[in-house]
Design a protein around this motif. Structure first.
Motif, PDB file in Angstrom:
ATOM      1  N   ASP A 144       1.057  -1.264  -0.075  1.00  9.27           N
ATOM      2  CA  ASP A 144       0.072  -0.091   0.206  1.00  9.27           C
ATOM      3  C   ASP A 144       0.667   1.216  -0.046  1.00  9.27           C
ATOM      4  OD1 ASP A 144       0.442  -0.883   2.757  1.00  9.27           O
ATOM      5  OD2 ASP A 144      -0.993   0.242   3.509  1.00  9.27           O
ATOM      6  N   GLY A 145       1.851   1.158   0.585  1.00 11.21           N
ATOM      7  CA  GLY A 145       2.847   2.382   0.569  1.00 11.21           C
ATOM      8  C   GLY A 145       3.555   2.444  -0.841  1.00 11.21           C
ATOM      9  N   GLN A 148       1.935   4.513  -3.786  1.00 10.64           N
ATOM     10  CA  GLN A 148       1.993   5.914  -3.664  1.00 10.64           C
ATOM     11  C   GLN A 148       2.720   6.214  -4.797  1.00 10.64           C
ATOM     12  OE1 GLN A 148       3.513   6.395   0.341  1.00 10.64           O
ATOM     13  NE2 GLN A 148       1.462   6.546   1.001  1.00 10.64           N
ATOM     14  N   GLU A 149       3.598   5.145  -5.627  1.00  9.84           N
ATOM     15  CA  GLU A 149       4.475   5.598  -6.633  1.00  9.84           C
ATOM     16  C   GLU A 149       3.673   5.681  -7.888  1.00  9.84           C
ATOM     17  OE1 GLU A 149       7.724   5.562  -7.024  1.00  9.84           O
ATOM     18  OE2 GLU A 149       8.406   5.179  -4.909  1.00  9.84           O
ATOM     19  N   GLN A 177       3.304   1.569   6.176  1.00  8.32           N
ATOM     20  CA  GLN A 177       4.340   1.684   5.304  1.00  8.32           C
ATOM     21  C   GLN A 177       5.847   2.032   6.009  1.00  8.32           C
ATOM     22  OE1 GLN A 177       2.169   5.296   3.300  1.00  8.32           O
ATOM     23  NE2 GLN A 177       4.520   5.951   3.095  1.00  8.32           N
ATOM     24  N   THR A 182      -0.220   4.475   6.512  1.00  9.07           N
ATOM     25  CA  THR A 182      -0.346   4.749   5.168  1.00  9.07           C
ATOM     26  C   THR A 182      -1.425   6.064   5.103  1.00  9.07           C
ATOM     27  OG1 THR A 182       0.039   2.619   4.262  1.00  9.07           O
ATOM     28  CG2 THR A 182      -0.688   4.134   2.889  1.00  9.07           C
ATOM     29  N   ASN A 183      -2.572   5.809   6.015  1.00 11.45           N
ATOM     30  CA  ASN A 183      -3.698   6.893   5.773  1.00 11.45           C
ATOM     31  C   ASN A 183      -3.055   8.253   6.515  1.00 11.45           C
ATOM     32  OD1 ASN A 183      -5.664   5.546   4.716  1.00 11.45           O
ATOM     33  ND2 ASN A 183      -6.692   4.993   6.514  1.00 11.45           N
ATOM     34  N   ASP A 184      -2.124   8.094   7.270  1.00 10.70           N
ATOM     35  CA  ASP A 184      -1.349   9.628   7.750  1.00 10.70           C
ATOM     36  C   ASP A 184      -0.615  10.126   6.851  1.00 10.70           C
ATOM     37  OD1 ASP A 184      -3.130   9.187   9.844  1.00 10.70           O
ATOM     38  OD2 ASP A 184      -1.473   8.100  11.090  1.00 10.70           O
ATOM     39  N   ILE A 185       0.041   9.307   5.939  1.00  9.35           N
ATOM     40  CA  ILE A 185       1.144   9.870   5.241  1.00  9.35           C
ATOM     41  C   ILE A 185       0.527  10.309   3.875  1.00  9.35           C
ATOM     42  CG2 ILE A 185       3.239   9.207   3.853  1.00  9.35           C
ATOM     43  CD1 ILE A 185       3.570   7.294   6.433  1.00  9.35           C
ATOM     44  N   SER A 186      -0.287   9.401   3.085  1.00 10.06           N
ATOM     45  CA  SER A 186      -0.818   9.699   1.617  1.00 10.06           C
ATOM     46  C   SER A 186      -2.031   8.766   1.530  1.00 10.06           C
ATOM     47  CB  SER A 186       0.307   9.849   0.836  1.00 10.06           C
ATOM     48  OG  SER A 186      -0.392  10.406  -0.454  1.00 10.06           O
ATOM     49  N   SER A 187      -3.004   8.811   2.084  1.00  6.47           N
ATOM     50  CA  SER A 187      -4.042   7.710   1.809  1.00  6.47           C
ATOM     51  C   SER A 187      -4.360   7.032   0.374  1.00  6.47           C
ATOM     52  CB  SER A 187      -5.259   8.393   2.607  1.00  6.47           C
ATOM     53  OG  SER A 187      -6.472   7.497   2.114  1.00  6.47           O
ATOM     54  N   LEU A 188      -4.512   6.050   0.185  1.00  2.00           N
ATOM     55  CA  LEU A 188      -4.946   5.588  -0.886  1.00  2.00           C
ATOM     56  C   LEU A 188      -6.602   5.776  -1.222  1.00  2.00           C
ATOM     57  CD1 LEU A 188      -3.156   2.211  -1.045  1.00  2.00           C
ATOM     58  CD2 LEU A 188      -2.771   4.175  -2.066  1.00  2.00           C
TER      59      LEU A 188
END
Ligand SMILES: Cc1ncc(C[n+]2csc(CCOP(=O)(O)OP(=O)(O)O)c2C)c(N)n1
Ligand SMILES: [Mg+2]
Length: 274
Positions: A144-145, A148-149, A177, A182-188
Motif C-alpha cells: 500500500d505504501g 504511492q509510486e 508503510q 499509510t492513511n496519515d502519510i498519503s491515503s489510497l
C-alpha cells in the motif's frame, strides 16, 4: 484449505526464524503476505521447482521486493532449493539477498526492491506473453505504501487498455508503510473503486483467509479484464506483539525480543493442524 493454512504457518515460521537468527530484516510486510503466497504456491500457480525456468510456468513478481524472505520461504518449502539455505539470508555470497534478485535465486522471476518498478515490469511481462498468444499468467504483489509510486498508476491505466486478462495484481493493504500508517502519510482512499474506475476486475478480501484469496483468484481468472485483489491484511500478522504497531517494518537486534515465544506458538499451531 487446511493444507494452505499449514503452508502459511510454515512460511511465517521460516521467515521469522531466518530473520531473527540473522538479526535484521523486514518482518512486518513479510508476515502479511504469507497467506497470499500459500495460495499462489500451494494451489494456483503452475510451476516446476526442479525446472524453475519451465516455459509453461506462471510468473510472480514480488514488487514489494523487501519482503523476499517470505517468498524464499515459500520457494524452499516447495523444493526450489534446500530449506537450510534460508539461514544464509543476506550473508556474503548468498543466493538469498534481502530483496529479490532474478539472477541469483531459483524461482525468482524479477529483480525488485525499488518500489513501483516491479509491477511495471510485470505489466511488460503480461503484455509480452499476450502478444505471443501464450497462456501463462503473471501475478504481482504490491504494497500500500508502494502504491504511492507513479509507476503503479501507469500500470493501473495501461493494463485494462491492453486487455491484459492474464495479469493479476494483489495489493497487500496492511495500512502501514516504512514510517507510519499509510492513511496519515498519503491515503489510497477507496482503492477498490479507483481500480474499478481504471477498468480492472476487482475483488476485496480478507488477506488472511486462504479460502477467500483462492476464490478471488478464481474469479480473476474467469474475468476478461486484468484482476485486482485488495488483500486486507495486518502488518506483522502471526507475531501478536508486532501486529499493526508502529516500528514493525524492519527489526534489528534487540527488537527481536520475544521472537522465540512467537515461534513456539506458531509451531504449536502447526502441530495442532497436523
Ligand atoms: C523507490 C523506493 N523508495 C523507497 C524505498 C524504501 N522502502 C522500502 S520498503 C518501504 C515501505 C513500503 O511500504 P509498503 O509498500 O506498504 O510495504 P509493506 O507495508 O508491505 O512492508 C520503503 C519506503 C524503496 N525500496 N524504493
Ligand atoms: Mg504496507
Amino acid at each position: 484449505m487446511d493444507e494452505l493454512k499449514r503452508f502459511a504457518l510454515e512460511i511465517r515460521i521460516e521467515t521469522l526464524n531466518m530473520l531473527s537468527r540473522h538479526g535484521f530484516g523486514h518482518v512486518g510486510g513479510s508476515l502479511s503476505i504469507a497467506d497470499a503466497l500459500a495460495v499462489l504456491y500451494g494451489k494456483q500457480m503452475r510451476y516446476d521447482p526442479k525446472n524453475p525456468k519451465w516455459e509453461g510456468r506462471d510468473y510472480l513478481v514480488l514488487s514489494k521486493g523487501h519482503c523476499g524472505p517470505a517468498l524464499y520461504s515459500a520457494l524452499a518449502i516447495k523444493g526450489f532449493f534446500p530449506r537450510e539455505e534460508l539461514l544464509t539470508i543476506n550473508k556474503l555470497g548468498t543466493r538469498l539477498p534481502s530483496h529479490t534478485d532474478k539472477n541469483l535465486t531459483p524461482g525468482i522471476d524479477m529483480t525488485t526492491g525499488s518500489l513501483g518498478q516491479g509491477v511495471s515490469c510485470a505489466l511488460g511481462m503480461a503484455l509480452g506473453l499476450k502478444v505471443q498468444g501464450k497462456p501463462n499468467l503473471v501475478y504481482a504483489i504490491i504494497g500500500d505504501g508502494e502504491a504511492q509510486e507513479g509507476q503503479v498508476w501507469e500500470t493501473m491505466l495501461i493494463a485494462p487498455n491492453k486487455g491484459l486478462d492474464n495479469f493479476i495484481v494483489l495489493l497487500d493493504n496492511n495500512r502501514q508503510q516504512l514510517d507510519g500508517f499509510t492513511n496519515d502519510i498519503s491515503s489510497l482512499g477507496d482503492v477498490c473503486k479507483k481500480a474499478e474506475a481504471f477498468g480492472w476486475f476487482v475483488v476485496d478480501v480478507d488477506g488472511h483467509d486462504v479460502a477467500a484469496i483462492d476464490q478471488a483468484i478464481e474469479e480473476c481468472k474467469r474475468s476478461d479484464k486484468p484482476g485486482f485483489i485488495n488483500l486486507n491484511t495486518i502488518k506483522g500478522k502471526g507475531w501478536p506483539a508486532k501486529e499493526a504497531v508502529l516500528g514493525n517494518h524492519a527489526l534489528r537486534g534487540a527488537a527481536f525480543e520475544g521472537v522465540d515465544e512467537a515461534l513456539a506458538d506458531l509451531r504449536r499451531q502447526l502441530e495442532e493442524m497436523q
